[in-house]
Design an enzyme around this catalytic site. Sequence first.
Site, PDB file in Angstrom:
ATOM      1  N   CYS A 109      -9.421  13.214  83.124  1.00  0.00           N
ATOM      2  CA  CYS A 109     -10.456  12.211  82.613  1.00  0.00           C
ATOM      3  C   CYS A 109      -9.806  11.306  81.907  1.00  0.00           C
ATOM      4  CB  CYS A 109     -11.301  13.144  81.442  1.00  0.00           C
ATOM      5  SG  CYS A 109     -11.747  14.449  81.834  1.00  0.00           S
ATOM      6  N   HIS A 172     -12.815   9.026  75.321  1.00  0.00           N
ATOM      7  CA  HIS A 172     -11.648   9.768  75.749  1.00  0.00           C
ATOM      8  C   HIS A 172     -10.322   8.954  75.721  1.00  0.00           C
ATOM      9  CE1 HIS A 172     -10.845  13.966  78.018  1.00  0.00           C
ATOM     10  NE2 HIS A 172     -10.762  13.805  76.687  1.00  0.00           N
TER      11      HIS A 172
HETATM   12 CA   LIG Z   1     -13.113  14.255  84.042  1.00  0.00          CA
END
Ligand SMILES: [Ca+2]
Length: 578
Positions: A109, A172
């Site tokens: 991610c 993120h």
């Molecule tokens: Ca991901």
Amino acid sequence: MAPPHRQAGRVARFAGPFPPLRGSVALGVVAMAAVAAATRWRLLLVLSAAGLGVTGAPQPPNILLLLMDDMGWGDLGVYGEPSRETPNLDRMAAEGMLFPNFYTANPLCSPSRAALLTGRLPIRSGFYTTNGHARNAYTPQEIVGGIPDSELLLPELLKEAGYTSKIVGKWHLGHRPQFHPLKHGFDEWFGSPNCHFGPYDNKARPNIPVYRDWEMVGRFYEEFPINLKTGEANLTQIYLQEALDFIKRQQAAHRPFFLHWAIDATHAPVYASRPFLGTSQRGRYGDAVREIDDSVGKILHLLRDLSIAENTFVFFTSDNGAALISAPRQGGSNGPFLCGKQTTFEGGMREPAIAWWPGHIPASQVSHQLGSIMDLFTTSLSLAGLEPPRDRAIDGLDLLPTMLQGRLTDRPVFYYRGNTLMAVTRGQYKAHFWTWTNSWEEFRQGVDFCPGQNVSGVTTHSQEEHTKLPLVFHLGRDPGERFPLSIASTEYLDALRQITPVVRQHQEALVPGQPQLNVCNRAVMADSQQLHHRGSPSVLFCCREIMATQSKSAHEGAARRACAEAGQLSLGHRGRHL
Ligand SMILES: [Ca+2]
């Protein structure tokens, strides 16, 4: 005076008309009209910027990037998913352009999201770790790194062309205040800095917060419930409303917008709202996909309703391949490709990808351009009439000539895990310089990145080096990477002759960024307050590493004492078993 990168970023471009079309009948008139329109507003933008008194200049197109989380190449009907449960996304593809050879920049991610927003490989922006060869890394709660200030993110640059930007969903790129999305160019945020893992006990480890702009408005499993038993959560509906409201507001204000819709229902634990639960033939994962599909349909419908569809570029893709460790209950499908998330096989890196811009991108097209998530950075700047910064290496290509004229550009795809270049694709040929899925230790504990897909000598559980004699596959004939070319064949030698110089050039020019995702930042670990997550694997890993070093630096000594105080390691043998 603006710093040099600002000057580079703000240059509004008027490159003149695109070169003539190259014999694509299907693309003909529509593409010409699109090119003419794009050129016209770029010219007006330049004249306007030059203060020549042009008023009422048309706006550059809105940009809407729909980024899925852990959705696989094989999860959409248009990509062959047998249940055919994605009518809206399939229609989006029928009205736009499908990219079957589209790649992320890392099979995890955080690095892939950093790559999208910077147009750069994660190794350049620092979204990697030096804690272990070929180790993927991301930003869980105890990682102190994040997106460096020196990186220029897409919304920062788009501001120069008058865009208002919003991110909905997962950020993120670091959870500390200095990494907040509103400090990196976004004007609005609704979402979370991390995955929706949990619930946690809220003592040693809090639940992940949810933000509206600067303000924390709640936490997952508390104000934003996720029922792990039933899979019910209303989050996709909330994220949908955030998108619809933002689009309406920007349209009413006649402002060009950039919306980054980074939702996460397909990341384990997968969830859907009540009307979608139990409606898919694929189980809960399919319920999540159906709700996403329905939401994308509603977003595209709104663009049409507001008569801004022809002035809004939309791109749909995913941050990494389906997480087969969670499949089939909590993970998706990578179609015919090998393995999944965390690996640099095709299943970890090749993504579903659809471009949609009615009246500009001709309908029902399939492009075999090797595309990258980093191209969305460069393409978006191009749409805004901006050039990418010139003071740094940018890995993204401008895909507008591909989408508007059907042009194909020869380019390599680099597959990294951490700071290790694992593989490179050029044309149909992919060369693996390292193979690895996960460790024997993990595998024996039941963690499998390639369930049911073990290919002898390819899906290895030890890190196998092939830098002298790479494993080479022809992805056209063998998309599943099951049949390496014979090293004695002419084809093998020809493929290497194409790939070797590309790799050499890349590695010679590469300047890695300061690693941001090391779990073991000595300066921070020296603060025993930072060890409050002391049960977490990354802290244990860090303490083990600190205790193993002989350095006499102040940070190191303090970190050693902090680890010992935190009771994680008693200088004895226990650490070796952590
Ligand atoms: Ca991901």
